[in-house]
Design a protein around this motif. Sequence first.
Motif, PDB file in Angstrom:
ATOM      1  N   THR A 197     -17.649  63.332  -3.876  1.00 24.62           N
ATOM      2  CA  THR A 197     -16.502  62.983  -4.716  1.00 24.62           C
ATOM      3  C   THR A 197     -16.018  64.208  -5.484  1.00 24.62           C
ATOM      4  O   THR A 197     -14.808  64.448  -5.601  1.00 24.62           O
ATOM      5  CB  THR A 197     -16.894  61.849  -5.691  1.00 24.62           C
ATOM      6  OG1 THR A 197     -17.211  60.688  -4.925  1.00 24.62           O
ATOM      7  CG2 THR A 197     -15.763  61.531  -6.649  1.00 24.62           C
ATOM      8  N   GLN A 218     -12.950  56.572  -4.959  1.00 24.43           N
ATOM      9  CA  GLN A 218     -14.149  55.784  -4.648  1.00 24.43           C
ATOM     10  C   GLN A 218     -14.115  54.465  -5.420  1.00 24.43           C
ATOM     11  O   GLN A 218     -14.408  53.418  -4.881  1.00 24.43           O
ATOM     12  CB  GLN A 218     -15.393  56.592  -5.021  1.00 24.43           C
ATOM     13  CG  GLN A 218     -16.689  55.912  -4.631  1.00 24.43           C
ATOM     14  CD  GLN A 218     -17.893  56.837  -4.763  1.00 24.43           C
ATOM     15  OE1 GLN A 218     -17.735  58.021  -5.068  1.00 24.43           O
ATOM     16  NE2 GLN A 218     -19.062  56.320  -4.528  1.00 24.43           N
ATOM     17  N   ASP A 250     -11.895  58.640  -0.223  1.00 22.50           N
ATOM     18  CA  ASP A 250     -13.250  58.637  -0.773  1.00 22.50           C
ATOM     19  C   ASP A 250     -13.882  57.255  -0.591  1.00 22.50           C
ATOM     20  O   ASP A 250     -13.613  56.342  -1.364  1.00 22.50           O
ATOM     21  CB  ASP A 250     -13.218  59.038  -2.251  1.00 22.50           C
ATOM     22  CG  ASP A 250     -14.603  59.430  -2.773  1.00 22.50           C
ATOM     23  OD1 ASP A 250     -15.589  59.249  -2.035  1.00 22.50           O
ATOM     24  OD2 ASP A 250     -14.685  59.905  -3.923  1.00 22.50           O
ATOM     25  N   GLU A 251     -14.713  57.126   0.420  1.00 21.21           N
ATOM     26  CA  GLU A 251     -15.423  55.876   0.726  1.00 21.21           C
ATOM     27  C   GLU A 251     -14.517  54.647   0.772  1.00 21.21           C
ATOM     28  O   GLU A 251     -14.715  53.688   0.026  1.00 21.21           O
ATOM     29  CB  GLU A 251     -16.559  55.650  -0.278  1.00 21.21           C
ATOM     30  CG  GLU A 251     -17.553  56.806  -0.248  1.00 21.21           C
ATOM     31  CD  GLU A 251     -18.905  56.455  -0.849  1.00 21.21           C
ATOM     32  OE1 GLU A 251     -19.247  55.257  -0.858  1.00 21.21           O
ATOM     33  OE2 GLU A 251     -19.609  57.376  -1.281  1.00 21.21           O
TER      34      GLU A 251
HETATM   35 MG    MG Z   1     -18.780  59.733  -4.572  1.00 17.21          MG
END
Ligand code: MG
Lengths: 245, 313
Positions: free
Chosen positions: A41, A83, A169-170
């Motif tokens: 991140t 995220q 991010d994810e």
């Molecule tokens: Mg992360």
Amino acid sequence: MLAIENLNKSFGALRVTRDVSLSVSRGQCHAVIGPNGAGKTTLIHQISGVLRQDSGRVLLGERDVSHLSVWERAQAGLGRTFQITSVLPTFSVQENVATALQAKTGSSLRFFAPAADEAALNDRAQTILSRVGLADRTDLPAGNLSHGELRLLEIAIALAGSPKFLLLDEPMAGLGKTESMALIDLLNDLRADFPILLVEHDMDAVFQLADALSVLVDGEIIATGAPSEVRENPQARAAYLGDGA
Amino acid sequence: MDRGLVIGGVIFAFLLAMPVLLPIVGAEYLTGLLIKAMLLAIAAISLDLIIGHGGMVSLGHAAFIGVGAYTTAIGLQSGIEEIFVLLAITLGATGAIALVTGILALRTSGVYFLMITLAFGQMIYFTLTSLAAYGGDDGLTLWSLATLFGSDIVQDGRGLFFFVFAALLLTWIGVWRVSQSRFGRVLRAARDNPQRAEVMGYPVARYQLIAYVIAACIAGVSGLLLVQYAEFVSPSIAAWQRSGDLIVAIVLGGLGSRNGALLGAFFIVIMEEFLSSFLHEWRLIYGPLLVLLVLFAKGGLNDLLQPTSREAS
Ligand SMILES: [Mg+2]
Ligand SMILES: Nc1ncnc2c1ncn2[C@@H]1O[C@H](COP(=O)(O)OP(=O)(O)OP(=O)(O)O)[C@@H](O)[C@H]1O
């Protein structure tokens, strides 16, 4: 399309990004995997300008964006998701997307005409919402969406900025099986139009989507290459992939 | 049908009828009270642009009323009488001070923004108390008032009422339009989630600064009109407690809504007047009443009249 050169970042004594270099070319999806706290991140934050690197450069196309602010990088063509989902909760789903479109369509220093009446923005927002599968959620306040829908909305917002490059991010985090599969299909579809840097824990997703894979451990890229190669790399296996992968 | 517009329209129609109705029922003395309420409403609506729509809680807004009032008073003392000339000077002075203090204040957010606007407000307040030539702490009585194109029509009674009415109407329409415009959309986006707005490509602080300056200028205008109404100016109008009153008005009325600031301001002035007329310790009732309203009507008075209004904001 996107190149990172010798990026470094420390939080006090903790080095979270160590001499990271990678590049992603047009039409590519480059996945970054790594254990919790590896610095994934933080890396995305530095590319998008949320955090400033200690040293190194970020290039978007030919342009060095390392010293631009977050909004300038967005205007330069970096789109991203977070995220932890980040949308405008009191805005309707459509207005979330229209607001992102507005940033790239004409001046926002207009003080009198009602923005919600701009058919051009609303129509384009609707097209993007259809693409991500939220067309029937248009008028709902974003705060009322389910977790899975919010992840889709965030992608729609990123797309609305007509990005040259996407940082995700994810995106799969917290999704159920069917939701993940739908999102993998969507990302597969987007890959043709946008080069993507994908941070992801979901290995199924990574192996279905990525053309290239980097393994980040303690802020350092310990292996990089085609997914099939990295999969066989003993260092990467030991550090992260485990035997199940 | 736009319910907010209808409710607002009814309020304004009602106000407009007052100068005719009040003398009929022998209550002309209430004209002054209504002017006071309208002036509070102008300032409250302007504050709602930055708090309700912008999410920037300022505790120094009344200082801009003070700047506007003193600019006007000083202008009058120096022989400038034309109201539109005074207006231009007032806008220039409040705008300039808001620009400088805003640039500094907007380096912070949340509680720090509240503290720094409070600090700037108090600096302005103490500066006003130190203006010995203009009455210092005690304030200043004005022997000449502003004129409209040379006529004294806007100096009291109906003329002043209609002038203030027009200013309130323009403020009410203008601030709402701004809040729903492209600019206002960015401002509201930054209130919801500043980082998201930034990542969309908006230089958030610039939009917030513009809103801050606009709000201050409108507050300055209410200061100008306050001088014209009261024929007197003193630093107390710039005190931080006055900023607190404005916040109470907009929270009570409903933040970031079409008519909230308007309703809240009228509610406060009317409650004060009525409660204090039959009860010396009227604040004993007023306090709990505020608590109840905030607890049980989250969207404020506006929400009681217009339950769906929050979608629009
Ligand atoms: Mg992360
Ligand atoms: N602002 C900060 N100040 C200090 N340390 C931080 C800060 N942000 C992150 N860290 C630390 O930096 C390291 C990397 O964090 P980061 O969030 O980038 O990891 P990640 O790879 O994204 O992990 P995850 O898979 O859990 O999302 C962690 O040890 C974290 O605690």
